[in-house]
Design a protein around this motif. Structure first.
Motif, PDB file in Angstrom:
ATOM      1  N   ILE A 106       0.847  -1.193   0.000  1.00 15.43           N
ATOM      2  CA  ILE A 106       0.000   0.000   0.000  1.00 15.43           C
ATOM      3  C   ILE A 106       0.882   1.243   0.000  1.00 15.43           C
ATOM      4  CG2 ILE A 106      -1.762   1.285   1.250  1.00 15.43           C
ATOM      5  CD1 ILE A 106      -2.774  -1.376   0.220  1.00 15.43           C
ATOM      6  N   ASP A 107       0.765   2.050  -1.055  1.00  9.30           N
ATOM      7  CA  ASP A 107       1.567   3.265  -1.182  1.00  9.30           C
ATOM      8  C   ASP A 107       0.706   4.498  -0.910  1.00  9.30           C
ATOM      9  OD1 ASP A 107       3.629   5.059  -1.757  1.00  9.30           O
ATOM     10  OD2 ASP A 107       3.164   5.072  -3.912  1.00  9.30           O
ATOM     11  N   GLN A 110      -4.817   7.121   1.868  1.00  9.87           N
ATOM     12  CA  GLN A 110      -5.092   8.012   2.996  1.00  9.87           C
ATOM     13  C   GLN A 110      -6.516   7.927   3.531  1.00  9.87           C
ATOM     14  OE1 GLN A 110      -3.829  11.723   1.210  1.00  9.87           O
ATOM     15  NE2 GLN A 110      -1.779  11.524   2.056  1.00  9.87           N
ATOM     16  N   LEU A 115      -8.627   1.925   3.180  1.00 10.21           N
ATOM     17  CA  LEU A 115      -7.632   1.005   3.728  1.00 10.21           C
ATOM     18  C   LEU A 115      -8.298  -0.157   4.445  1.00 10.21           C
ATOM     19  CD1 LEU A 115      -4.701   0.223   4.231  1.00 10.21           C
ATOM     20  CD2 LEU A 115      -4.769   1.590   6.328  1.00 10.21           C
ATOM     21  N   ILE A 119      -7.957  -4.150   3.405  1.00 13.06           N
ATOM     22  CA  ILE A 119      -7.468  -5.185   4.328  1.00 13.06           C
ATOM     23  C   ILE A 119      -8.480  -6.317   4.434  1.00 13.06           C
ATOM     24  CG2 ILE A 119      -6.927  -5.674   6.758  1.00 13.06           C
ATOM     25  CD1 ILE A 119      -5.735  -2.802   6.871  1.00 13.06           C
ATOM     26  N   VAL A 130      -0.363  -7.706   4.260  1.00 14.47           N
ATOM     27  CA  VAL A 130      -0.472  -6.361   3.708  1.00 14.47           C
ATOM     28  C   VAL A 130       0.682  -5.552   4.277  1.00 14.47           C
ATOM     29  CG1 VAL A 130      -1.875  -4.271   3.564  1.00 14.47           C
ATOM     30  CG2 VAL A 130      -2.984  -6.522   3.545  1.00 14.47           C
ATOM     31  N   THR A 132       2.135  -1.696   4.507  1.00 13.28           N
ATOM     32  CA  THR A 132       1.803  -0.291   4.288  1.00 13.28           C
ATOM     33  C   THR A 132       3.065   0.556   4.273  1.00 13.28           C
ATOM     34  OG1 THR A 132       1.486   0.154   6.656  1.00 13.28           O
ATOM     35  CG2 THR A 132      -0.428  -0.597   5.405  1.00 13.28           C
ATOM     36  N   THR A 136       0.605   6.366   4.525  1.00 11.09           N
ATOM     37  CA  THR A 136      -0.642   5.605   4.636  1.00 11.09           C
ATOM     38  C   THR A 136      -1.321   5.929   5.956  1.00 11.09           C
ATOM     39  OG1 THR A 136       0.274   3.818   3.292  1.00 11.09           O
ATOM     40  CG2 THR A 136      -1.635   3.285   4.641  1.00 11.09           C
ATOM     41  N   LEU A 139      -3.159   2.368  10.760  1.00 13.12           N
ATOM     42  CA  LEU A 139      -3.894   1.113  10.821  1.00 13.12           C
ATOM     43  C   LEU A 139      -4.922   1.102  11.941  1.00 13.12           C
ATOM     44  CD1 LEU A 139      -4.287  -1.908  10.049  1.00 13.12           C
ATOM     45  CD2 LEU A 139      -2.366  -2.433  11.592  1.00 13.12           C
ATOM     46  N   VAL A 157      -0.573  -7.180   9.015  1.00 17.87           N
ATOM     47  CA  VAL A 157      -0.447  -5.867   8.380  1.00 17.87           C
ATOM     48  C   VAL A 157       0.809  -5.220   8.949  1.00 17.87           C
ATOM     49  CG1 VAL A 157      -1.528  -3.648   7.891  1.00 17.87           C
ATOM     50  CG2 VAL A 157      -2.964  -5.679   8.207  1.00 17.87           C
ATOM     51  N   SER A 159       4.334  -2.467   8.500  1.00 19.58           N
ATOM     52  CA  SER A 159       4.782  -1.198   7.931  1.00 19.58           C
ATOM     53  C   SER A 159       6.210  -1.345   7.434  1.00 19.58           C
ATOM     54  CB  SER A 159       4.721  -0.073   8.979  1.00 19.58           C
ATOM     55  OG  SER A 159       3.387   0.132   9.396  1.00 19.58           O
ATOM     56  N   ASN A 202      -2.030   5.827  -3.872  1.00 17.98           N
ATOM     57  CA  ASN A 202      -2.847   6.911  -3.328  1.00 17.98           C
ATOM     58  C   ASN A 202      -4.075   7.185  -4.185  1.00 17.98           C
ATOM     59  OD1 ASN A 202      -3.251  10.123  -3.587  1.00 17.98           O
ATOM     60  ND2 ASN A 202      -2.794   9.581  -1.466  1.00 17.98           N
TER      61      ASN A 202
END
Length: 245
Positions: A106-107, A110, A115, A119, A130, A132, A136, A139, A157, A159, A202
């Protein structure tokens, strides 16, 4: 029963509405019976359950500290207009990736609803994790959590810096595909590899150009009508289900 908004507990719970305080304390608040049960069944650590006095509670709630509050306090600490009268404080944790074959990157998405829905869809489509990137939405934002419908507790998920992560995935045998509108082939023309990392970008700007350049290929969803593009969560669903075979 807690009835005052000035109670120290209430002040602590209210702080968890902010990202910096969630990260500081390593905790977040969830609301509603469904999310609490999903956290419980998935083995996440619940610190305490907050409940209005006249709300019926299931028997397994007794495993945790239960704090009774009035409606005014519940409405103050929760973010929905009509809370169910129950909330819980849960400790953050990162799930371990048991298998690496289908990864979603995920780039800088927002919108919390997008999001959370992505997910949830990744969980439903059987993706393994996932990841991120910077920019982003958090979460543990309450709208993200609600939109996941509990999938937050099922699928890892993580980062990461995507610019650094993509070469690592490629070295591990992943084919990296970026969703793009220009200089991209139809997703229908892509042979589905065994190990795939799909990048979504995005809502307005799409995937950053430097990340597109790193990808092995760019894919797009054909537009047959007059719409300029698809909502990113809809596009995510189409692409993920196309690539799970």
């Amino acid at each position: 029963m807690i009835t005052s908004l000035q109670n120290e507990k209430v002040k602590q719970w209210t702080k968890l509405q902010k990202r910096k305080d969630r990260n500081k304390f390593g905790k977040f608040l969830i609301e509603g019976f469904h999310l609490i049960e999903e956290a419980y069944q998935s083995g996440w650590r619940i610190n305490e359950i907050i409940i209005e006095d006249d709300v019926h509670k299931p028997s397994w709630f007794s495993q945790y500290p239960i704090i009774n509050v009035n409606k005014k306090v519940m409405q103050h600490i929760t973010m929905t207009e009509t809370p169910q009268g129950v909330a819980a404080i849960v400790e953050m944790k990162e799930l371990q990736i048991d298998r690496e074959a289908k990864m979603l990157l995920i780039d800088a998405i927002q919108d919390p609803g997008n999001l959370g829905t992505i997910i949830r869809t990744a969980d439903a489509a059987g993706f393994d994790a996932v990841i991120t990137g910077s920019g982003t939405v958090d979460l543990y934002n309450d709208k993200v959590i609600r939109a996941t419908q509990g999938s937050l507790f099922h699928i890892p998920v993580l980062s990461a810096n995507l610019v650094e992560k993509i070469p690592e995935l490629q070295a591990d045998g992943f084919t990296v595909l970026a969703s793009a509108l220009e200089n991209a082939c139809s997703f229908k023309a892509v042979r589905v590899p065994d190990k795939i990392a799909l990048i979504l970008g995005n809502e307005g700007a799409g995937v950053r150009e430097e990340i597109i350049r790193q990808a092995d290929n760019s894919v797009k969803i054909p537009i047959y009508g007059k719409a300029e593009s698809l909502n990113v969560s809809i596009a995510a669903g189409i692409l993920m289900y196309a690539f799970v075979n």
